[in-house]
Design a protein around this motif. Structure first.
Motif, PDB file in Angstrom:
ATOM      1  N   ALA B  47       0.838  -1.196   0.000  1.00 62.09           N
ATOM      2  CA  ALA B  47       0.000   0.000   0.000  1.00 62.09           C
ATOM      3  C   ALA B  47       0.869   1.242   0.000  1.00 62.09           C
ATOM      4  O   ALA B  47       2.049   1.205   0.326  1.00 62.09           O
ATOM      5  CB  ALA B  47      -0.920   0.017   1.217  1.00 62.09           C
ATOM      6  N   SER B  53      -4.672  11.111   4.635  1.00 66.05           N
ATOM      7  CA  SER B  53      -5.656  10.399   3.822  1.00 66.05           C
ATOM      8  C   SER B  53      -5.545   8.906   4.067  1.00 66.05           C
ATOM      9  O   SER B  53      -4.559   8.438   4.645  1.00 66.05           O
ATOM     10  CB  SER B  53      -5.464  10.719   2.338  1.00 66.05           C
ATOM     11  OG  SER B  53      -4.205  10.264   1.900  1.00 66.05           O
ATOM     12  N   GLU B  54      -6.540   8.189   3.645  1.00 63.06           N
ATOM     13  CA  GLU B  54      -6.521   6.735   3.777  1.00 63.06           C
ATOM     14  C   GLU B  54      -5.440   6.138   2.876  1.00 63.06           C
ATOM     15  O   GLU B  54      -5.184   6.641   1.781  1.00 63.06           O
ATOM     16  CB  GLU B  54      -7.879   6.159   3.371  1.00 63.06           C
ATOM     17  CG  GLU B  54      -9.022   6.520   4.307  1.00 63.06           C
ATOM     18  CD  GLU B  54      -8.953   5.754   5.613  1.00 63.06           C
ATOM     19  OE1 GLU B  54      -9.427   6.279   6.635  1.00 63.06           O
ATOM     20  OE2 GLU B  54      -8.411   4.632   5.624  1.00 63.06           O
ATOM     21  N   THR B  56      -3.738   3.685   0.232  1.00 57.21           N
ATOM     22  CA  THR B  56      -4.213   3.062  -1.001  1.00 57.21           C
ATOM     23  C   THR B  56      -3.600   1.682  -1.113  1.00 57.21           C
ATOM     24  O   THR B  56      -2.375   1.551  -1.197  1.00 57.21           O
ATOM     25  CB  THR B  56      -3.805   3.911  -2.220  1.00 57.21           C
ATOM     26  OG1 THR B  56      -4.336   5.221  -2.071  1.00 57.21           O
ATOM     27  CG2 THR B  56      -4.332   3.281  -3.501  1.00 57.21           C
ATOM     28  N   TYR B  57      -4.444   0.653  -1.153  1.00 57.38           N
ATOM     29  CA  TYR B  57      -3.970  -0.723  -1.147  1.00 57.38           C
ATOM     30  C   TYR B  57      -3.917  -1.304  -2.551  1.00 57.38           C
ATOM     31  O   TYR B  57      -4.778  -1.017  -3.391  1.00 57.38           O
ATOM     32  CB  TYR B  57      -4.874  -1.589  -0.264  1.00 57.38           C
ATOM     33  CG  TYR B  57      -4.718  -1.270   1.203  1.00 57.38           C
ATOM     34  CD1 TYR B  57      -5.399  -0.211   1.796  1.00 57.38           C
ATOM     35  CD2 TYR B  57      -3.860  -2.032   2.002  1.00 57.38           C
ATOM     36  CE1 TYR B  57      -5.223   0.104   3.132  1.00 57.38           C
ATOM     37  CE2 TYR B  57      -3.690  -1.734   3.349  1.00 57.38           C
ATOM     38  CZ  TYR B  57      -4.374  -0.658   3.905  1.00 57.38           C
ATOM     39  OH  TYR B  57      -4.187  -0.357   5.227  1.00 57.38           O
ATOM     40  N   GLU B  58      -2.914  -2.143  -2.758  1.00 55.89           N
ATOM     41  CA  GLU B  58      -2.777  -2.838  -4.029  1.00 55.89           C
ATOM     42  C   GLU B  58      -3.681  -4.065  -4.046  1.00 55.89           C
ATOM     43  O   GLU B  58      -4.160  -4.543  -3.006  1.00 55.89           O
ATOM     44  CB  GLU B  58      -1.322  -3.251  -4.247  1.00 55.89           C
ATOM     45  CG  GLU B  58      -0.372  -2.059  -4.330  1.00 55.89           C
ATOM     46  CD  GLU B  58      -0.719  -1.125  -5.476  1.00 55.89           C
ATOM     47  OE1 GLU B  58      -0.794  -1.602  -6.633  1.00 55.89           O
ATOM     48  OE2 GLU B  58      -0.904   0.084  -5.222  1.00 55.89           O
TER      49      GLU B  58
END
Lengths: 112, 113
Positions: B47, B53-54, B56-58
Motif C-alpha cells: 500500500a 488520507s486513507e 491506497t492498497y494494491e
C-alpha cells in the motif's frame, strides 16, 4: 504490462573474479533504472541509478550499463569480494507512476 | 538520500496475533510505501500511505489485514493482523524523496509460528 526480467537467477564466483548480471525491461514510459544490493535479511540499498540519456554509471567496483534502445541493462562486479555476496535487484521506474517494477533478483555468492 | 529506520528489526509471533511495524524517516516526505518480500521473492507493494488520507492498497491486500497509519510526514505504521505462517516475510517501508526514486528502510523480518 511493465515487466523486468533478470538473469541469471543465481551465480557462484570465486573471490577476485568478475561477473555480469543482466536485466531486460518493458517498462514504458521509461524514467530511470536502479540496481539495488540486498544483503540477506536487510532492505535494498541503491548502487546506481541511470536515466534515459545515461549509458554507464559506476560506483566503486560496480559498473552499470544501460541500452535504452534495446531496453537492457547490466551490472558488472569487478574483483569480487566476499562482501559482494547478496541479491542484486534491477528496479525500473516509469514516468508519472510512483509504482516501481522489480526484477526477481540475481543471487550472487562469492567464495574464497 | 533518506535515513529510514524500522522497528522491530525482527520478531517471531504466534499464529492469530498482530504485530505493528514502525517506520521513521529523518525528514518530511509526502509518500511512504509498504512492501512485503516473501522468502526467495522480490518486493511486492502492499500500500501507499499519504499523510492525512486513507492508505491506497494494491490488489490482494486489504485494510482489515494490513491497517496502516500515517499520523505525520515522518512516520508510518503497518499492522499485520491475525497472522498466519503465510505472513512470514520481510516487511519494508520506503519513501519517495525525489521524483521516480524510492529509498528503502532496513526491513522487519517476521516469522509466524
Amino acid at each position: 504490462k511493465n515487466q523486468v526480467e533478470q538473469s541469471p537467477q543465481s551465480l557462484i564466483i570465486l573471490e577476485g573474479k568478475n561477473c555480469t548480471l543482466q536485466c531486460n525491461y518493458t517498462v514504458s514510459p521509461f524514467s530511470n533504472l536502479r540496481w539495488y544490493k540486498q544483503d540477506t535479511g536487510r532492505g535494498p540499498v541503491s548502487l546506481t541509478i541511470m536515466t534515459f540519456s545515461e549509458n554507464t554509471k559506476s560506483n566503486g567496483r560496480y559498473t552499470a550499463t544501460l541500452d535504452a534502445d534495446t531496453k537492457q541493462s547490466s551490472l558488472h562486479i569487478t574483483a569480487s569480494q566476499l562482501s559482494d555476496s547478496a541479491s542484486y535487484i534491477c528496479v525500473v521506474s516509469a514516468h508519472y507512476d510512483y509504482k516501481l517494477s522489480f526484477g526477481a533478483g540475481t543471487t550472487v555468492t562469492v567464495r574464497a | 538520500s533518506a535515513v529510514i529506520s524500522q522497528k522491530p528489526s525482527r520478531d517471531i509471533c504466534q499464529r492469530g496475533t498482530s504485530l505493528t511495524i514502525q517506520c521513521q524517516v529523518d525528514s518530511q516526505v509526502t509518500m511512504m510505501f509498504w512492501y512485503r518480500q516473501q522468502p526467495g521473492q522480490s518486493l511486492t507493494l502492499i500500500a501507499t500511505a499519504n499523510q492525512g488520507s486513507e492508505a491506497t492498497y494494491e490488489s490482494g491486500f486489504v485494510i482489515d489485514k494490513f491497517p496502516i497509519s500515517r499520523p505525520n510526514l515522518t512516520f508510518s505504521t503497518l499492522t499485520v493482523s491475525n497472522m498466519s505462517p503465510e505472513d512470514s516475510s520481510i516487511y519494508l517501508c520506503s519513501v519517495d524523496r525525489e521524483p521516480d526514486t524510492q529509498y528503502f528502510g532496513p526491513g522487519t523480518r517476521l516469522t509466524v509460528l
